[in-house]
Design an enzyme around this catalytic site. Structure first.
Site, PDB file in Angstrom:
ATOM      1  N   GLU A  29       0.830  -1.199   0.000  1.00  0.00           N
ATOM      2  CA  GLU A  29       0.000   0.000   0.000  1.00  0.00           C
ATOM      3  C   GLU A  29       0.871   1.257   0.000  1.00  0.00           C
ATOM      4  O   GLU A  29       1.827   1.345   0.783  1.00  0.00           O
ATOM      5  CB  GLU A  29      -0.913  -0.007   1.237  1.00  0.00           C
ATOM      6  CG  GLU A  29      -1.937  -1.133   1.190  1.00  0.00           C
ATOM      7  CD  GLU A  29      -2.476  -1.509   2.562  1.00  0.00           C
ATOM      8  OE1 GLU A  29      -2.139  -0.832   3.550  1.00  0.00           O
ATOM      9  OE2 GLU A  29      -3.218  -2.496   2.642  1.00  0.00           O
ATOM     10  N   GLU A  60      -4.749  -6.404   2.123  1.00  0.00           N
ATOM     11  CA  GLU A  60      -3.563  -7.182   2.508  1.00  0.00           C
ATOM     12  C   GLU A  60      -3.663  -8.652   2.119  1.00  0.00           C
ATOM     13  O   GLU A  60      -2.681  -9.262   1.684  1.00  0.00           O
ATOM     14  CB  GLU A  60      -3.305  -7.068   4.021  1.00  0.00           C
ATOM     15  CG  GLU A  60      -2.710  -5.743   4.467  1.00  0.00           C
ATOM     16  CD  GLU A  60      -3.758  -4.682   4.739  1.00  0.00           C
ATOM     17  OE1 GLU A  60      -4.967  -4.974   4.610  1.00  0.00           O
ATOM     18  OE2 GLU A  60      -3.386  -3.546   5.083  1.00  0.00           O
ATOM     19  N   ASP A  85       0.343  -4.856  12.723  1.00  0.00           N
ATOM     20  CA  ASP A  85      -1.037  -5.056  13.178  1.00  0.00           C
ATOM     21  C   ASP A  85      -1.943  -5.439  11.996  1.00  0.00           C
ATOM     22  O   ASP A  85      -2.893  -6.193  12.145  1.00  0.00           O
ATOM     23  CB  ASP A  85      -1.559  -3.766  13.813  1.00  0.00           C
ATOM     24  CG  ASP A  85      -0.545  -3.144  14.767  1.00  0.00           C
ATOM     25  OD1 ASP A  85      -0.724  -3.250  15.976  1.00  0.00           O
ATOM     26  OD2 ASP A  85       0.450  -2.561  14.266  1.00  0.00           O
ATOM     27  N   PHE A  86      -1.656  -4.891  10.821  1.00  0.00           N
ATOM     28  CA  PHE A  86      -2.481  -5.160   9.635  1.00  0.00           C
ATOM     29  C   PHE A  86      -2.224  -6.557   9.077  1.00  0.00           C
ATOM     30  O   PHE A  86      -3.027  -7.077   8.306  1.00  0.00           O
ATOM     31  CB  PHE A  86      -2.241  -4.113   8.532  1.00  0.00           C
ATOM     32  CG  PHE A  86      -2.351  -2.674   8.981  1.00  0.00           C
ATOM     33  CD1 PHE A  86      -2.942  -2.342  10.192  1.00  0.00           C
ATOM     34  CD2 PHE A  86      -1.854  -1.653   8.186  1.00  0.00           C
ATOM     35  CE1 PHE A  86      -3.029  -1.015  10.605  1.00  0.00           C
ATOM     36  CE2 PHE A  86      -1.946  -0.324   8.588  1.00  0.00           C
ATOM     37  CZ  PHE A  86      -2.530  -0.008   9.803  1.00  0.00           C
ATOM     38  N   HIS A 129      -1.947  -0.107  16.367  1.00  0.00           N
ATOM     39  CA  HIS A 129      -0.817   0.347  15.548  1.00  0.00           C
ATOM     40  C   HIS A 129       0.493   0.271  16.335  1.00  0.00           C
ATOM     41  O   HIS A 129       1.464   0.932  15.972  1.00  0.00           O
ATOM     42  CB  HIS A 129      -0.996   1.800  15.102  1.00  0.00           C
ATOM     43  CG  HIS A 129      -2.005   2.005  14.008  1.00  0.00           C
ATOM     44  ND1 HIS A 129      -3.351   1.820  14.195  1.00  0.00           N
ATOM     45  CD2 HIS A 129      -1.859   2.387  12.717  1.00  0.00           C
ATOM     46  CE1 HIS A 129      -3.996   2.091  13.063  1.00  0.00           C
ATOM     47  NE2 HIS A 129      -3.116   2.435  12.154  1.00  0.00           N
TER      48      HIS A 129
END
Lengths: 322, 322
Positions: A29, A60, A85-86, A129
């Site tokens: 991204e 993702e 975290d993602f 985050h």
């Protein structure tokens, strides 16, 4: 020698490997136009073109899965996940697919994939985050896990990770990006699986990772003249250079593990397990693990600092075992 | 659409091979149970043969197929060796994945068979990878992902359609809509009856076909593969079909008897045979010979599997790292 930032070191590693091997590409991204939200891929699009610096939708699972499949097809993707975290939204692609494809296929499939991401607290970004999730990746067999603490290691390890034939989870720390360090002008590699003694000492072994290496070095300065600390930077959790840990513990007889991740269930506990199983006779004091308090990261700055381990926490732990 | 009679006879043979493979596999499974050995899940492809065969007929060895948990048919249609597949079912070293994968993880990358998947929908993002690689290298390979109606409810599937269409990737998503996701009827899984129209919302081609009609599948797949090779973009094919068996060997039949009878009457092999007999493309004698030959081939495969050695237990850690 030059003095460069951690970000610059990563940027150089990616650019050098993209230049060396056309199979290497970047996907993630915001990686093209703005060079990633932390600027690690700045200038790449201009230099290598949009075909090799692929900016994706916020998706993702799709683009990480694409990277796994592209690696199966012989490319060498560098997949950027903006925050660790993602990565929880694409754990199937990482833990079930990338980590297992080679084994499940009886060695027929190769997945030369790097997943770059950054983790850690200290920026008031709250609970989704700021996590440190290295233990999850290190727990599941089939992936290498790197956690560089210096610009020198960041560049050398990333180049090795890109050339490795296995999936590598490359965990940067957001507070390390602007740190500077010395680096040669010539090309070099840092092998995956070799710990580095960042400071020699005789009284207490402090095994640290990522940002906590810097905190451990601060603690060593604070305690200079009182306790002599040996700081071992693991650099990679998988492969784990346990010999380096064991050699130091056999010398000092005392162990503190410093990680930013939650104290419970983390990789620090795993190191203590190995040391207890394999070097118990060398220990003269119970080992300690310094980590974050076992709560989600709070937003408010004072609360966040209360949760995160700092150099003082390492000092206290060292004094407790010394 | 004109299809050469030789091609039709070849496809009929493949369909019989799949059917016979499944029947033989069930025999092996029951043999195992009789001696207290449970050989994992076994998901029969009987009844859906026209889909795998009609699609894979358009593929070359350098085109990739990503299969599902119900993957024996895809593997055979892609050209996998039935002896190695049968040995895999018994966990033999001579198995197609050296006994490390089993029924759901059959790999033969040299012919583009990139494995089944134990995660429903797990293959959907992986299939983007080789499609991306072909586009990246400027070559004309295509990537095909087979999945069921159950997988079409996964979030990642929609991410994949979005990315595939956005980047015009040469990928073909083939949904084998067999009306049941394990034991849940499609009316409890989808608020609509059809999948193909979802393609339109992503700006890509979508087509529904009678998945029990080999000629219809062959024609739709030919157009989709052609579009992909020419760089026009991806296609979603919804093949409406039905599995003759329950979800897997250990789940009893729960579907309505009239529904089963209705679909058995539309058996894809009987339909193709009827077509070939009417067209004079095959005689009764040739048909009987074909079936006899296929059954003998599968018996030989079963014998090969039974007689093959299991992997040396000491090798359990092999093939983890490249």
């Amino acid at each position: 020698m030059r003095n460069v930032t951690y970000i610059r070191a990563l940027n150089e590693a990616i650019a050098e490997e993209m230049k060396r091997d056309e199979a290497v590409f970047v996907i993630g991204e915001d990686v093209a136009d703005c060079g990633g939200v932390f600027g690690v891929t700045a200038g790449m699009m201009k230099r290598f073109g949009r075909e090799r610096v692929r900016q994706t939708p916020i998706s993702e699972a799709a683009f990480t899965g694409l990277a796994v499949g592209a690696a199966m097809a012989g490319l060498r993707p560098i997949c950027e996940i903006m925050y660790v975290d993602f990565a929880t939204t694409c754990m199937d692609q990482i833990l079930n697919q990338a980590a297992k494809l080679r084994y499940m296929s009886g060695g027929q499939v190769t997945v030369p994939l790097v997943i770059r991401t950054q983790q850690g607290g200290g920026t008031c970004e709250a609970a989704q985050h700021s996590q440190n999730l290295e233990a999850i990746f290190a727990h599941v067999p089939g992936m290498k896990v790197a956690m560089p603490s210096t610009p020198y290691d960041a560049k050398g390890l990333l180049k090795s990770a890109i050339r490795d034939h296995n999936p590598v989870i490359f965990l940067e720390h957001k507070l390390l990006y602007e740190t500077k360090g010395e680096m040669p002008r010539e090309e070099y590699l840092v092998p995956l699986g070799e710990a580095d003694v960042k400071r020699e000492g005789t009284d207490v072994t402090v095994v640290a990772t990522s940002l906590m290496v810097l905190r451990a070095l601060e603690a060593a300065e604070t305690l200079a003249g009182e306790v002599s600390i040996e700081v071992i930077d693991l650099r990679t959790l998988v492969p784990l250079d346990f010999e380096a840990i064991a050699a130091s513990v056999r010398k000092t007889g005392r162990l503190v593990v410093a990680q930013e991740a939650w104290t419970s269930g983390g990789f620090g506990g795993e190191i203590v397990r190995r040391v207890c199983e394999e070097c118990f006779d060398a220990l003269v004091a119970p080992p300690k693990v310094v980590g974050s308090a076992d709560v989600p990261m709070p937003f408010s700055p004072g609360l966040e600092q209360a949760v995160l381990p700092d150099a003082d926490a390492i000092v206290d732990a060292v004094r407790a075992v010394a | 659409m004109q299809i050469a009679q030789d091609d039709l006879r070849r496809m009929l043979r493949l369909m019989h091979t799949i059917r016979s493979f499944e029947l033989t596999a069930q025999t092996l499974f029951r043999e195992g149970l009789a001696v207290g050995q449970f050989l994992g899940a076994l998901h029969s492809y009987e009844g859906e043969e026209a889909v795998a065969v009609g699609v894979c007929a358009h593929l070359r060895d350098d085109d990739c197929v990503f299969s599902s948990h119900r993957g024996h048919g895809h593997s055979i249609a892609k050209g996998a060796d039935v002896r190695a597949m049968m040995a895999e079912l018994l966990g033999r070293e001579s198995g197609i994945s050296r006994g490390r994968g089993g029924s759901m993880h059959m790999f033969a990358p040299e012919i583009g068979l990139m494995g089944g998947n134990g995660i429903v929908g797990g293959g959907t993002p992986l299939a983007l990878g080789p499609a991306f690689a072909a586009q990246y290298r400027g070559t004309d390979q295509v990537s095909v992902c087979f999945f069921g109606d159950g997988a079409a409810s996964q979030g990642v599937f929609h991410e994949c359609l979005n990315l595939a269409s956005l980047w015009k990737l040469p990928v073909i998503y083939v949904c084998e809509n067999n009306l049941w996701a394990a034991t849940t009827p499609i009316c409890d899984g989808w608020p609509v009856a059809d999948l193909a129209p979802r393609a339109e919302s992503f700006g890509m081609a979508g087509v529904a076909v009678d998945g029990n009609d080999l000629l219809a599948v062959y024609e739709a797949a030919g157009e989709a593969v052609g579009r992909a090779r020419e760089g026009v973009g991806p296609t979603l094919i919804e093949a409406k079909t039905y599995r003759h068996r329950p979800h897997c060997m250990v789940i009893p039949e729960h579907r309505p008897e009239d529904e089963l009878a209705d679909w058995h009457a539309r058996d894809p092999i009987a339909r193709l045979e009827g077509h070939l007999l009417r067209e004079g493309a095959i005689s009764d004698v040739e048909l009987a010979d074909l079936v006899t030959e296929v059954e003998a081939e599968l018996q030989a495969a079963a014998d090969f599997a039974r007689e093959s050695a299991s992997p040396d237990a000491a090798t359990f850690a092999d093939y983890l790292w490249a």
